[in-house]
Design a protein around this motif. Structure first.
Motif, mmCIF file in Angstrom:
data_model
loop_
_atom_site.group_PDB
_atom_site.id
_atom_site.type_symbol
_atom_site.label_atom_id
_atom_site.label_comp_id
_atom_site.label_asym_id
_atom_site.label_seq_id
_atom_site.Cartn_x
_atom_site.Cartn_y
_atom_site.Cartn_z
ATOM 1 N N PRO A 134 44.628 30.250 41.331
ATOM 2 C CA PRO A 134 43.619 30.392 40.278
ATOM 3 C C PRO A 134 42.489 29.392 40.492
ATOM 4 O O PRO A 134 42.700 28.302 41.016
ATOM 5 C CB PRO A 134 44.401 30.090 38.997
ATOM 6 C CG PRO A 134 45.638 29.411 39.414
ATOM 7 C CD PRO A 134 45.890 29.753 40.845
ATOM 8 N N MET A 135 41.271 29.790 40.126
ATOM 9 C CA MET A 135 40.126 28.901 40.289
ATOM 10 C C MET A 135 39.171 29.071 39.119
ATOM 11 O O MET A 135 39.185 30.080 38.429
ATOM 12 C CB MET A 135 39.421 29.141 41.621
ATOM 13 C CG MET A 135 38.815 30.506 41.815
ATOM 14 S SD MET A 135 37.856 30.706 43.323
ATOM 15 C CE MET A 135 39.033 30.369 44.584
ATOM 16 N N GLU A 136 38.344 28.075 38.947
ATOM 17 C CA GLU A 136 37.330 28.099 37.903
ATOM 18 C C GLU A 136 36.200 29.034 38.313
ATOM 19 O O GLU A 136 35.990 29.307 39.501
ATOM 20 C CB GLU A 136 36.770 26.680 37.686
ATOM 21 C CG GLU A 136 37.766 25.680 37.165
ATOM 22 C CD GLU A 136 38.095 25.892 35.694
ATOM 23 O OE1 GLU A 136 37.258 26.474 34.972
ATOM 24 O OE2 GLU A 136 39.186 25.497 35.294
ATOM 25 N N GLN A 150 28.179 40.070 48.677
ATOM 26 C CA GLN A 150 27.636 40.687 47.472
ATOM 27 C C GLN A 150 28.518 40.411 46.258
ATOM 28 O O GLN A 150 28.022 40.343 45.147
ATOM 29 C CB GLN A 150 27.497 42.190 47.693
ATOM 30 C CG GLN A 150 26.720 42.922 46.633
ATOM 31 C CD GLN A 150 25.251 42.561 46.618
ATOM 32 O OE1 GLN A 150 24.681 42.164 47.624
ATOM 33 N NE2 GLN A 150 24.633 42.653 45.463
ATOM 34 N N PHE A 151 29.840 40.279 46.466
ATOM 35 C CA PHE A 151 30.742 40.006 45.357
ATOM 36 C C PHE A 151 31.911 39.147 45.824
ATOM 37 O O PHE A 151 32.176 39.033 47.021
ATOM 38 C CB PHE A 151 31.243 41.308 44.712
ATOM 39 C CG PHE A 151 32.035 42.175 45.631
ATOM 40 C CD1 PHE A 151 33.410 42.053 45.719
ATOM 41 C CD2 PHE A 151 31.402 43.122 46.427
ATOM 42 C CE1 PHE A 151 34.131 42.849 46.567
ATOM 43 C CE2 PHE A 151 32.135 43.915 47.279
ATOM 44 C CZ PHE A 151 33.500 43.775 47.352
ATOM 45 N N TYR A 152 32.639 38.582 44.859
ATOM 46 C CA TYR A 152 33.789 37.739 45.168
ATOM 47 C C TYR A 152 34.872 38.024 44.130
ATOM 48 O O TYR A 152 34.604 37.991 42.924
ATOM 49 C CB TYR A 152 33.393 36.254 45.131
ATOM 50 C CG TYR A 152 34.494 35.328 45.589
ATOM 51 C CD1 TYR A 152 34.841 35.238 46.923
ATOM 52 C CD2 TYR A 152 35.189 34.545 44.673
ATOM 53 C CE1 TYR A 152 35.843 34.403 47.348
ATOM 54 C CE2 TYR A 152 36.196 33.707 45.091
ATOM 55 C CZ TYR A 152 36.524 33.637 46.432
ATOM 56 O OH TYR A 152 37.533 32.809 46.845
ATOM 57 N N MET A 157 41.715 30.919 35.587
ATOM 58 C CA MET A 157 42.785 30.024 35.137
ATOM 59 C C MET A 157 43.762 30.707 34.183
ATOM 60 O O MET A 157 44.890 30.251 34.022
ATOM 61 C CB MET A 157 42.189 28.782 34.467
ATOM 62 C CG MET A 157 41.390 27.951 35.459
ATOM 63 S SD MET A 157 42.322 27.624 36.927
ATOM 64 C CE MET A 157 42.144 25.895 37.062
ATOM 65 N N ASP A 158 43.367 31.814 33.582
ATOM 66 C CA ASP A 158 44.252 32.568 32.692
ATOM 67 C C ASP A 158 45.012 33.650 33.441
ATOM 68 O O ASP A 158 45.606 34.536 32.825
ATOM 69 C CB ASP A 158 43.439 33.210 31.566
ATOM 70 C CG ASP A 158 42.778 32.178 30.681
ATOM 71 O OD1 ASP A 158 43.344 31.076 30.540
ATOM 72 O OD2 ASP A 158 41.695 32.483 30.135
ATOM 73 N N ALA A 159 44.982 33.650 34.767
ATOM 74 C CA ALA A 159 45.663 34.598 35.654
ATOM 75 C C ALA A 159 45.098 36.009 35.516
ATOM 76 O O ALA A 159 45.794 36.992 35.751
ATOM 77 C CB ALA A 159 47.169 34.587 35.431
ATOM 78 N N LYS A 160 43.837 36.128 35.141
ATOM 79 C CA LYS A 160 43.168 37.423 35.109
ATOM 80 C C LYS A 160 42.381 37.596 36.398
ATOM 81 O O LYS A 160 41.753 36.669 36.881
ATOM 82 C CB LYS A 160 42.181 37.501 33.938
ATOM 83 C CG LYS A 160 42.813 37.624 32.593
ATOM 84 C CD LYS A 160 41.714 37.805 31.568
ATOM 85 C CE LYS A 160 42.257 37.979 30.186
ATOM 86 N NZ LYS A 160 41.165 38.105 29.210
ATOM 87 N N MET A 161 42.422 38.813 36.945
ATOM 88 C CA MET A 161 41.643 39.083 38.137
ATOM 89 C C MET A 161 40.201 39.317 37.706
ATOM 90 O O MET A 161 39.934 40.126 36.820
ATOM 91 C CB MET A 161 42.169 40.310 38.886
ATOM 92 C CG MET A 161 41.433 40.553 40.183
ATOM 93 S SD MET A 161 42.097 41.912 41.133
ATOM 94 C CE MET A 161 43.558 41.175 41.758
ATOM 95 N N ARG A 162 39.274 38.616 38.322
ATOM 96 C CA ARG A 162 37.860 38.673 37.953
ATOM 97 C C ARG A 162 37.029 39.001 39.180
ATOM 98 O O ARG A 162 37.451 38.749 40.311
ATOM 99 C CB ARG A 162 37.392 37.327 37.383
ATOM 100 C CG ARG A 162 38.228 36.734 36.259
ATOM 101 C CD ARG A 162 38.202 37.526 34.975
ATOM 102 N NE ARG A 162 36.925 37.616 34.324
ATOM 103 C CZ ARG A 162 36.527 36.834 33.329
ATOM 104 N NH1 ARG A 162 37.305 35.878 32.882
ATOM 105 N NH2 ARG A 162 35.346 37.018 32.784
ATOM 106 N N VAL A 163 35.842 39.536 38.946
ATOM 107 C CA VAL A 163 34.905 39.846 40.021
ATOM 108 C C VAL A 163 33.571 39.208 39.662
ATOM 109 O O VAL A 163 33.011 39.472 38.596
ATOM 110 C CB VAL A 163 34.718 41.364 40.202
ATOM 111 C CG1 VAL A 163 33.690 41.660 41.281
ATOM 112 C CG2 VAL A 163 36.034 42.036 40.521
ATOM 113 N N LEU A 164 33.086 38.397 40.556
ATOM 114 C CA LEU A 164 31.783 37.766 40.409
ATOM 115 C C LEU A 164 30.846 38.457 41.392
ATOM 116 O O LEU A 164 31.180 38.616 42.563
ATOM 117 C CB LEU A 164 31.895 36.271 40.728
ATOM 118 C CG LEU A 164 30.714 35.393 40.418
ATOM 119 C CD1 LEU A 164 30.462 35.344 38.915
ATOM 120 C CD2 LEU A 164 30.951 33.993 40.934
#
Length: 175
Positions: A134-136, A150-152, A157-164
């Protein structure tokens, strides 16, 4: 394929026989093991209305007999409707055989395809994602800026998969 055409209370002409034969030949396009096909054509008169009953009985290897009955005022229309229904049943059976083959055969064919290399083609190299740490969001933002992608994709930190991702206006979005 053995074919037989029977007329009940009705005399078959050569044109009707050839029409039924061509209908049975159209069913051979599904490449199924059709052992025999039988057409029973009968004249039907109820309440002063004339009509025709057409019954197709199709015997397939390793499958039950398919029986299709169709009624219509016109004999050729009844044959066409019965042919449409028979082709629908045979197409479904053919699709089941093609798409639901043994998974072992499919795996073997995939392995063979994977071993073949084509010269001059782009090579795809599988990489592992670092999703387990997990990362900030700020840390993911710096990785995205450094990579030039283009994306990452990351886990917060809440163990949710996120896309930046980078937006067209130069800002960044977060899912």
């Amino acid at each position: 394929m053995n074919t037989s055409i029977v007329g009940r209370q009705f005399e078959l002409t050569e044109s009707i026989k050839s029409y039924c034969d061509s209908a049975f030949e159209a069913l051979s396009k599904y490449n199924l093991d059709i052992i025999s096909a039988k057409a029973i054509i009968s004249a039907d008169e109820r309440n002063g209305k004339k009509g025709f009953d057409v019954e197709f009985a199709i015997n397939l290897a390793k499958k039950d007999t398919i029986v299709i009955r169709q009624k219509d005022k016109d004999l050729y229309a009844a044959i066409d409707l019965a042919l449409d229904r028979a082709s629908k049943v045979l197409r479904r059976h053919h699709d089941k055989l093609v798409t639901h083959k043994n998974s072992d055969e499919l795996k073997e064919s995939r392995i063979i395809v994977d071993e073949v290399s084509i010269e001059g083609a782009d090579e795809i190299v599988p990489t592992e994602l670092e999703l387990y740490k997990p990362m900030e969001v700020e840390e993911a933002l710096t990785k995205l800026k450094d990579s030039g992608a283009q994306f990452y994709v990351f886990n917060d930190m809440d163990a949710k998969m996120r896309v930046l991702y980078k937006r067209n206006d130069g800002k960044f979005g977060l899912y």
